[in-house]
Write an enzyme that holds these catalytic residues in place. Structure first.
Site: not given
Length: 610
Positions: A83, A157, A181
């Protein structure tokens, strides 16, 4: 035409086999070429940055040199993604905010751990800006679509990381998890999402969302792969991360054969009948593997509400820093959330912290009565169009069963579950107290094998071979028991009350003789290794948490002790041994092949134990 790499849906074992066959670099270059070819047709918004061929070859050359030097590289040549709020040396870190971007001088600790194990970084993935959201739409790089139906959200996310794993481009990827997330995108994309106990994985080199709550998470196609990665990430405590913790090594490392799983007495699905029906089907499947007990979910819900209705929002404001004064540089919804952090006072913070601690204690006590809590990963899913209409309300709904977890210091494992009637994935999440990550994984393996769903959004079938023999959990000692500590025997409680987990029934090497000892209560056997005329004896293997091992050994009376035991397949484990002096008055019962058969024969003949 959609371009798929030949390696689509490969697990860690598949990539490791390619390395053994000398095809590592060839497969990696083919993967990169396929990604480049696909990108030339249409942009893949799951990626923010990808490695180029020169960068890939550079990583490979360094690995070849280390391999030649004899280094142990368990993930040699395995591609992974991270990420883009996680640093990688020489790569930009944007947190999905170009105005925030910087080039990282060094790897985040988790990235360094994976590279040290031989893994190859393929790219950095899209996310809800500053990891603020459970939707996957709050990014200037584009909304990441669901891997099954592009009109639906991917979840966030960690949207990009979930997408590239679900589509089988990499076998695993790192996300982060503050409010869910690392779990909601797993549920929306038919993945495993491992949210570790806070502090198990280092957060050094990770852009914080709520620093006191953040966790690096792992997305994978199988529980086994997620566990293998987690063992590398959590091998050592990081003293450079003030929030890093060392496991007490006393928590359960596995679950009983039929565990007790709590389930909320009242479940909310916000009118999503397809998700409700999918969870009911999951509940029916769970009932085949576990005892389900309903509990009051009120403390969990109240704690979940504190995350965004309390002063923890100020942590997000702190993380964003001066950018909060530049709304034009931020996603409007993210800015609307983060800018509220300044409204809270120190008095608000302490009041909320006191309430958090009260609720966390209540939750932890509830979870001590069961092996885990099981919840829907998300109660509903929304289309991209719907998210534009209600970006905050629908995001809040997604967090119904996730927001409380880090506030209460819990471990969690998101798992694939039966599909909805409309073809979209659903998911369940197992939740337990801190440091029970391996216990959750133990049941997660059974669950994934029970359902045998396809891997992610690929055409790859889940194969029984994907479930390997269970490794010894870090922080545990594998012990072979042969007599009164077997399941159903009178001293088995000395294992179970110390959170030991049954692993398997097996046999010793054919080098032992079994004796019934004289004058023992309850009756106990003695196992002796011999130079000749030995036999294989049935035993059970149990994993005992390391911190509890000493107390277990302290209860072992003479003439018994713990030594090393050789198994039929060549493994060596700790096991019960007997002083030779006691064998002179003992009865040789080797011909029974094990203690159970001897006890059964005693009961049948109503003899008194020797």
């Amino acid at each position: 035409m959609q371009i798929k790499p030949e390696t689509t849906g490969w697990t860690l074992a598949d990539w490791q086999l390619a390395q053994q066959q000398g095809q590592g670099l060839e497969r990696l270059l083919a993967l990169l070429a396929a990604l480049d070819a696909a990108a030339s047709q249409s942009a893949d918004v799951a990626w923010i940055f990808r490695v180029d061929a020169a960068g890939l070859k550079s990583q490979w050359q360094a690995l070849e040199a280390r391999k030649a030097a004899g280094e142990n590289l368990p993930l040699l040549g395995v591609p992974f993604a991270i990420k883009d709020n996680i640093d990688a040396a020489g790569w930009p870190t944007t947190a999905a905010c170009p105005a925030f971007s910087y080039t990282a001088a060094e790897d985040a600790r988790v990235v360094a751990c994976l590279k040290a194990a031989g893994a190859v970084l393929i790219g950095k993935t899209n996310l809800d800006q500053f990891a603020t959201g459970l939707v996957g739409t709050r990014s200037p790089y584009g909304a990441v679509p669901n891997s099954f139906d592009s009109s639906y959200v991917s979840g966030g996310s960690s949207s990009g990381s979930a997408s590239v794993v679900a589509r089988g481009l990499v076998p695993f990827a790192l996300g982060t998890d503050t409010a869910g997330s690392g779990r909601v995108p797993a549920g929306f994309n038919n993945l495993v999402g491992l949210k570790p106990t806070r502090g198990w994985f280092s957060n050094k080199g990770v852009v914080p969302a709520c620093r006191s709550l953040d966790c690096v998470s792992v997305f994978a196609l199988t529980v086994d792969d997620a566990v293998q990665v987690s063992q590398i990430l959590g091998a050592e405590q990081d003293l450079d991360d003030a929030f890093s913790r060392r496991s007490p090594q006393s928590a359960a490392v596995g679950m009983p054969e039929r565990p007790r799983l709590a389930i909320p007495a009242q479940l909310e699905f916000f009118g999503d009948t397809a998700m409700q029906a999918a969870f009911e089907q999951a509940r029916s499947e769970l009932a085949q593997l576990a005892e389900l007990v309903e509990i009051d979910f009120t403390p969990f819900s109240e704690l979940a509400a504190l995350l965004y209705q309390g002063p923890w929002v100020a942590e997000r404001t702190h993380a964003v820093g001066a950018l909060v004064q530049q709304p034009e540089a931020m996603d409007p919804t993210v800015h609307a959330i983060v800018s509220k952090g300044g409204e809270y006072t120190a008095l608000d913070a302490f009041a909320a912290e006191y309430r958090r601690q009260e609720l966390a204690r209540c939750i932890q006590q509830q979870l001590q009565q069961v092996d885990a809590l099981v919840v829907p990963t998300s109660p509903t899913i929304r289309t991209l169009a719907e998210m534009q209409q209600e970006p905050i309300l629908y995001n809040s709904q997604f967090g119904t069963y996730t927001n409380f977890t880090n506030l209460a210091d819990l471990s969690a494992l998101a798992l694939p579950a039966p599909f909805r009637s409309d073809g979209l994935p659903s998911g369940i999440t197992l939740i337990a107290n801190a440091w029970q990550d391996f216990a959750l994984a133990d049941f997660g393996r059974r669950w994934q094998q029970h359902l045998a769903l396809p891997l992610g959004a690929t055409d790859q079938a889940f194969k029984p071979s994907d479930v390997t023999s269970k490794p010894v959990a870090p922080g545990a000692v594998r012990v072979a028991v042969v007599g009164a500590h077997l399941r159903g025997m009178p001293l088995n409680f000395q294992l179970t009350t110390r959170h030991a987990a049954f692993v398997e029934a097996t046999e010793t090497a054919p080098e032992y003789r079994l004796y019934a000892l004289a004058n023992t209560t309850p009756p106990k056997p003695g196992l002796a290794r011999v130079a000749e005329k030995g036999a294989s004896i049935l035993v059970e293997l149990w994993d005992v948490p390391l911190a509890n091992f000493g107390a277990f050994v302290a209860e072992i009376p003479e003439p018994l002790g713990i030594g090393n035991l050789l198994l039929q397949d060549g493994r060596s484990v700790k096991g019960f041994i007997c002083e030779p002096l006691a064998l002179g008055s003992a009865k040789d019962i080797t011909h029974f092949g094990g203690w159970r058969a001897y006890i059964a024969d005693l009961k049948k003949s109503q003899e008194t134990p020797a």
